[in-house]
Design a protein around this motif. Structure first.
Motif, PDB file in Angstrom:
ATOM      1  N   SER A   9       2.501  -3.246 -11.317  1.00 12.60           N
ATOM      2  CA  SER A   9       3.269  -4.465 -11.071  1.00 12.60           C
ATOM      3  C   SER A   9       4.384  -4.555 -12.092  1.00 12.60           C
ATOM      4  O   SER A   9       4.174  -4.261 -13.273  1.00 12.60           O
ATOM      5  N   VAL A  10       5.579  -4.932 -11.627  1.00  8.56           N
ATOM      6  CA  VAL A  10       6.723  -5.051 -12.536  1.00  8.56           C
ATOM      7  C   VAL A  10       7.272  -6.466 -12.590  1.00  8.56           C
ATOM      8  O   VAL A  10       8.102  -6.770 -13.429  1.00  8.56           O
ATOM      9  N   GLU A  11       6.805  -7.339 -11.687  1.00  9.39           N
ATOM     10  CA  GLU A  11       7.207  -8.744 -11.728  1.00  9.39           C
ATOM     11  C   GLU A  11       6.097  -9.570 -11.099  1.00  9.39           C
ATOM     12  O   GLU A  11       5.396  -9.108 -10.197  1.00  9.39           O
ATOM     13  N   PRO A  12       5.895 -10.798 -11.587  1.00  8.59           N
ATOM     14  CA  PRO A  12       4.817 -11.621 -11.064  1.00  8.59           C
ATOM     15  C   PRO A  12       4.928 -11.808  -9.544  1.00  8.59           C
ATOM     16  O   PRO A  12       6.009 -12.059  -9.018  1.00  8.59           O
ATOM     17  N   GLY A  13       3.796 -11.659  -8.879  1.00  6.35           N
ATOM     18  CA  GLY A  13       3.759 -11.861  -7.439  1.00  6.35           C
ATOM     19  C   GLY A  13       3.975 -10.618  -6.627  1.00  6.35           C
ATOM     20  O   GLY A  13       3.821 -10.639  -5.394  1.00  6.35           O
ATOM     21  N   HIS A  14       4.341  -9.505  -7.256  1.00  6.76           N
ATOM     22  CA  HIS A  14       4.620  -8.259  -6.536  1.00  6.76           C
ATOM     23  C   HIS A  14       3.874  -7.111  -7.214  1.00  6.76           C
ATOM     24  O   HIS A  14       3.931  -6.957  -8.435  1.00  6.76           O
ATOM     25  N   ALA A  15       3.183  -6.318  -6.424  1.00  6.35           N
ATOM     26  CA  ALA A  15       2.436  -5.184  -6.966  1.00  6.35           C
ATOM     27  C   ALA A  15       2.190  -4.173  -5.853  1.00  6.35           C
ATOM     28  O   ALA A  15       2.417  -4.451  -4.666  1.00  6.35           O
ATOM     29  N   CYS A  16       1.723  -3.013  -6.249  1.00  5.16           N
ATOM     30  CA  CYS A  16       1.384  -1.984  -5.270  1.00  5.16           C
ATOM     31  C   CYS A  16       0.059  -1.340  -5.636  1.00  5.16           C
ATOM     32  O   CYS A  16      -0.401  -1.450  -6.778  1.00  5.16           O
ATOM     33  N   LEU A  51       0.852  -1.174   0.000  1.00  2.00           N
ATOM     34  CA  LEU A  51       0.000   0.000   0.000  1.00  2.00           C
ATOM     35  C   LEU A  51       0.894   1.231   0.000  1.00  2.00           C
ATOM     36  O   LEU A  51       1.677   1.444   0.933  1.00  2.00           O
ATOM     37  N   VAL A  52       0.791   2.064  -1.025  1.00  2.00           N
ATOM     38  CA  VAL A  52       1.682   3.206  -1.201  1.00  2.00           C
ATOM     39  C   VAL A  52       0.945   4.482  -0.775  1.00  2.00           C
ATOM     40  O   VAL A  52       0.024   4.941  -1.457  1.00  2.00           O
ATOM     41  N   THR A  53       1.368   5.037   0.347  1.00  2.00           N
ATOM     42  CA  THR A  53       0.725   6.270   0.841  1.00  2.00           C
ATOM     43  C   THR A  53       1.726   7.385   1.124  1.00  2.00           C
ATOM     44  O   THR A  53       1.331   8.481   1.493  1.00  2.00           O
ATOM     45  N   THR A  54       3.025   7.111   0.966  1.00  2.00           N
ATOM     46  CA  THR A  54       4.030   8.143   1.218  1.00  2.00           C
ATOM     47  C   THR A  54       4.814   8.437  -0.049  1.00  2.00           C
ATOM     48  O   THR A  54       4.890   7.606  -0.964  1.00  2.00           O
ATOM     49  N   GLN A  55       5.437   9.610  -0.084  1.00  2.00           N
ATOM     50  CA  GLN A  55       6.223   9.994  -1.247  1.00  2.00           C
ATOM     51  C   GLN A  55       7.421   9.067  -1.439  1.00  2.00           C
ATOM     52  O   GLN A  55       7.778   8.720  -2.568  1.00  2.00           O
ATOM     53  N   ALA A  56       8.033   8.647  -0.330  1.00  2.00           N
ATOM     54  CA  ALA A  56       9.200   7.760  -0.428  1.00  2.00           C
ATOM     55  C   ALA A  56       8.814   6.436  -1.073  1.00  2.00           C
ATOM     56  O   ALA A  56       9.546   5.900  -1.923  1.00  2.00           O
ATOM     57  N   GLN A  57       7.666   5.880  -0.688  1.00  2.32           N
ATOM     58  CA  GLN A  57       7.205   4.630  -1.296  1.00  2.32           C
ATOM     59  C   GLN A  57       6.935   4.825  -2.786  1.00  2.32           C
ATOM     60  O   GLN A  57       7.305   3.990  -3.622  1.00  2.32           O
ATOM     61  N   PHE A  58       6.288   5.931  -3.099  1.00  4.26           N
ATOM     62  CA  PHE A  58       5.968   6.205  -4.503  1.00  4.26           C
ATOM     63  C   PHE A  58       7.243   6.386  -5.328  1.00  4.26           C
ATOM     64  O   PHE A  58       7.362   5.867  -6.443  1.00  4.26           O
TER      65      PHE A  58
END
Length: 920
Positions: A366-373, A324-331
């Motif tokens: 998502s940039v690879e299978p199994g991982h997304a935001c 879950l992306v809620t901060t600028q650093a994560q984004f």
């Protein structure tokens, strides 16, 4: 064979700078471009070449500035944040062991060109790592380009596919198109398609210039006006291949890495993944980077190692890890990931399924299978956490979304294209769509929604929308779903979409014809349909209201006639009351029954008894008008978008097995044309002031395709002579001269011509013509005796269907037919009829799709003076400025006629009017 890799450092730096957000380290030093370059370089290290060079532009002017003082004059100065990253970049490149070449007075391209040809002359394989189209002129056997951002390779065939010209023609091609970035003048209004067309016809720029007087139209005038400056343009875009260099090719070897210096630089600029890899490996080993192009699952896919079934690929059925992306650093971290990803899957969550009125609630990547935001942007329930600004996130992503060189994919991505367009983002670089991968692989194997595909191809049960938002009256808007739950649902969408690609793409790669249908028809069609949906069509609401009143009046008259025929009043809309009137009171024969054994009053049942009494025909007419009124004259006015003032249909690529595009909300393809009332509805489809409606229609396209596929000499002759093909057929069948054919004989021939394509039996033909079965059988026997090639084609097609389980269109699309082996004779016969029809109907679908793509691309080169609005069966509808209608009509006819090369002419008829009815 020895290998040389030439890295276009200037291209790397600029592309990384514009692709990534403005990242910085703790000291505030800019690091975004530097981060991207380092990741691409670490990927290049894995190739282990014999020779390598990192080539960058030197400061100061070049010889091109002396040739033309306006060269690159429009290019803004290098941004301060980018300039600050040049020296750190060179420091890291040197510490990694790359030889660095910067030569004054020329550009990096010239140094690369010189080294490439020197190496090629020495029998050394050359790989140029770049995203610069100018370098395509260097491609030849043994010299190819690699785009590390997209993980794609361009050889001779790749140049031809991308530009439409040979590598040896790229210089002339660039001279014609010009370069706005470098301020190289070309021929005004000459786009890539025109340049490729000219070079295909004339071969070289010199030959084109010598024959410039033969090029007609306004573009010909532009060409002739540009003749004096074309030699200069050619000199500016030509890469020098004789730059004096201090080092030979064989001296360009890796130096020993400076591990301590790398550690210091990685630490300073906070490249944690690179630092971790550096600490984990020895100085002599290549750096490992699981996020670089060409590694992990992407590498195995490129090598053909990715299994085609989920049971063989457990990683495609694994539990997903979602952020879950809620901060600028994560984004910022995710922006860095997508900057170097070979393929990015994305999805939008919105407030409505109507893309023209929906707002974005959040988006997933998502940039690879199994991982997304999931990036929530507009969740507004009480207590919702702070979220990043929607305007900021979309503005940051806009360069990525609009960069055609950055491959992207979606599931039913046309919807997301439309959503992004609402925010001024024009998506480019859409390379894959999992819905269409499934549809092209096997259109009838399953539904093509994500949930169905995940279950079939991945054996994954996805989270359903109702599970997170509820259903029915209790369903809440997605904006009110809590962000943690929304993340699990939305991020899964992007992840599963990418997994489906990894499961389905290897299948398509094994069948070149299917891959071609996917890459050359279905994927390019997505932006075409999206553009048509966004444009919409203008509706005359007052005309519709008037028609509704007229239909209501006529329905009332029919009701009165029906009551008179029945002898009393009854509800014409009540099947139960109608059943009583028809069968109990009037005693009409019961020819069709419902599944429960009751007398049916559906359309088929009423048609069957329409000759026995006047009432069934009155009911059929009444229902027809009621349907027109409820579906079109009343409803269309309610569907006008308040923001655009137009009606916006939705086109569907993945719904019809034969490849046809369908339409819904409203369905523009079902407006009747056989009745006056149905045709009149088209009068409400109008053009704005100063514009007209242009309708272009393929004439008898499926019959022409039958002639082509069957190769029947008689049918081919009929079309080549250009007369009335139905009259010619009647003359053959009845042994008459064409002028002796009666109207009924022509009607019979027409029914046979079209009926055979749909597998019509003698019984069906007898019903249609109103003759007995024996006479219809005689007609068909005569037809096949005169057109033996048609009969042979139909039999061969049936045999192929039984042998392979599918039939194909002219372009390689497949239709699988599951009931060919059914024990049920009716199902089996239906499958055989479909097998005969599918090559014609499917080829017609492919042809008009190819035409739409070509026409759309051409219209995009014009001055916004014509727009494609609708596709209805074999017809395309446009709105065109009055003053250019003749030019546009000619251009549309030319491109539609050229959408396929058949052995008979592909005839297109086009009309113009103030509304669709007048133009049709």
């Amino acid at each position: 064979m020895a290998k040389l890799i030439l890295i276009d450092g200037s291209s790397y730096l600029y592309r990384a700078f514009h692709a990534l957000p403005p990242l910085s380290n703790a000291q505030g030093e800019p690091t975004g471009a530097l981060f991207g370059v380092v990741n691409m370089l670490r990927a290049a290290l894995k190739a282990k070449p014999d020779y390598v060079a990192f080539v960058s532009d030197a400061p100061g002017p070049t010889f091109r500035n002396q040739l033309y003082d306006q060269y690159k004059a429009n290019r803004p100065p290098m941004p301060d944040d980018l300039r600050a990253q040049v020296e750190p970049m060179l420091a890291i490149v040197g510490a990694l062991g790359f030889p660095i070449l910067r030569v004054g007075g020329v550009e990096a391209d010239d140094v690369i060109g010189t080294l490439a040809l020197q190496a090629h002359a020495q029998g050394i394989e050359v790989e140029v790592s770049t995203g610069d189209k100018d370098l395509a002129q260097l491609v030849r056997p043994g010299v190819h380009l690699v785009n590390t951002m997209t993980n794609t390779t361009m050889d001779n065939a790749g140049v031809m596919e991308k530009f439409g010209v040979e590598p040896s023609q790229i210089v002339d091609y660039l001279s014609l198109t010009g370069d706005t970035v470098d301020n190289v003048p070309g021929v005004p209004k000459c786009g890539p398609k025109t340049a490729a067309k000219w070079l295909a016809e004339y071969g070289t720029l010199d030959n084109l210039m010598a024959n410039a007087d033969k090029v007609g139209g306004k573009i010909g005038e532009s060409l002739r006006a540009a003749l004096p400056q074309l030699p200069l343009s050619r000199e500016l875009v030509t890469i020098k291949t004789d730059v004096p260099l201090d080092q030979s090719v064989t001296e360009l070897t890796f130096r020993e890495r400076h591990v301590d210096q790398l550690r210091e630089l990685y630490t300073r600029y906070e490249f944690k993944a690179a630092l971790k890899d550096l600490d984990a490996e020895s100085a002599a080993a290549p750096v490992r980077d699981t996020h670089s192009p060409g590694t992990s699952t992407e590498a195995s896919r490129a090598q053909g190692a990715l299994p085609q079934k989920s049971s063989d690929a457990p990683e495609l059925s694994m539990a997903g890890q979602y952020e879950l992306v809620t901060t600028q650093a994560q984004f910022d971290a995710w922006m860095a990931k997508i900057a170097t990803a070979p393929l990015v899957s994305f999805d939008t969550e919105t407030t409505s399924i109507d893309s023209m009125q929906a707002d974005i609630v959040g988006l997933s990547l998502s940039v690879e299978p199994g991982h997304a935001c999931y990036v929530p942007l507009a969740h507004d329930y009480p207590g919702a956490p702070a979220q990043l600004s929607r305007e900021h996130v979309l503005a940051t992503l806009k360069p990525f979304f609009e960069d055609a060189s950055r491959p992207k994919m979606g599931q039913h991505a046309k919807y997301d294209i439309n959503i992004l367009s609402n925010y001024g983002i024009r998506l480019a670089g859409l390379q894959h769509d999992s819905m269409l991968e499934s549809y092209v692989w096997n259109a009838t194997a399953t539904r093509h929604d994500m949930d169905s595909l995940a279950k079939k191809y991945l054996d994954v049960d996805t989270i359903k929308y109702e599970q997170v938002a509820g259903k029915g009256a209790k369903q809440i808007p997605f904006s009110q779903v809590d962000v943690d739950t929304a993340c699990r649902y939305a991020a899964e969408d992007a992840d599963i979409t990418l997994r489906l690609h990894h499961a389905l793409w290897p299948k398509l790669e094994t069948v070149p014809s299917l891959r071609s249908v996917y890459e050359n028809i279905e994927i390019p069609l997505i932006p075409v349909l999206a553009s048509m949906e966004q444009r919409g069509v203008l509706i005359d609401v007052n005309e519709l209201r008037m028609q509704s009143q007229q239909l209501g009046k006529r329905m009332l008259e029919l009701q009165q006639e029906a009551w008179k025929g029945a002898g009393h009043e009854f509800n014409l809309d009540s099947p139960k009351q109608l059943q009583a009137v028809l069968f109990d009171e009037l005693g009409l024969p019961i020819k069709v029954k419902t599944p429960t054994g009751q007398p049916s009053t559906n359309e088929e049942a009423l048609e069957a008894i329409a000759d026995d009494h006047a009432l069934p025909r009155l009911i059929l007419d009444y229902r027809g008008l009621a349907k027109l009124r409820s579906t079109y004259t009343d409803k269309l006015a309610e569907m006008v978008n308040p923001r655009t003032g137009r009606v916006h249909t939705s086109y569907h690529q993945g719904s019809v097995a034969t490849g046809r595009v369908s339409s819904s909300d409203p369905n523009l393809q079902n407006i009747p044309i056989r009745t006056d009332e149905g045709r009149r509805i088209r009068q409400a489809f109008v053009a704005p002031e100063g514009w007209v409606v242009l309708a272009a229609d393929y004439s008898q396209i499926e019959l022409r395709i039958m002639a082509h596929l069957s190769g029947d000499e008689g049918l081919l002759k009929a079309f080549h002579e250009g007369g009335d093909v139905h009259r010619a057929t009647a003359a053959e069948v009845f042994g008459l001269k064409p002028e002796e054919v009666s109207a009924n004989q022509r009607r019979a021939a027409k029914a046979i011509n079209f009926g055979l394509m749909y597998g019509m039996s003698a019984f069906g033909l007898a019903r249609q013509l109103g003759v007995d079965r024996g006479e219809a059988s005689d007609y068909m026997a005569r037809y096949f005796s005169r057109y033996p090639g048609v009969h042979a084609f139909m039999e061969a097609t049936r045999q192929q269907a039984h042998r392979d389980g599918y039939v194909e269109t002219l372009f390689g699309r497949r239709l699988y037919l599951e009931n060919l082996t059914s024990r049920n004779q009716a199902l089996r016969a239906g499958a055989e009829r479909a097998a005969v029809n599918a090559p014609m109907q499917g080829t017609a679908a492919d042809i008009i799709k190819r035409a739409m793509i070509t026409v759309h691309d051409w219209l995009g080169t014009r001055n916004d003076d014509a727009h494609m609005l609708m596709q209805v069966h074999d017809e395309l509808v446009f709105e065109v400025r009055k003053e250019v209608v003749d030019e546009v009509r000619a251009g549309v006819i030319e491109r539609m006629s050229g959408a396929a090369k058949l052995s008979v002419p592909l005839l297109v008829e086009a009309g113009v009017g103030k509304n669709w009815d007048e133009a049709h």
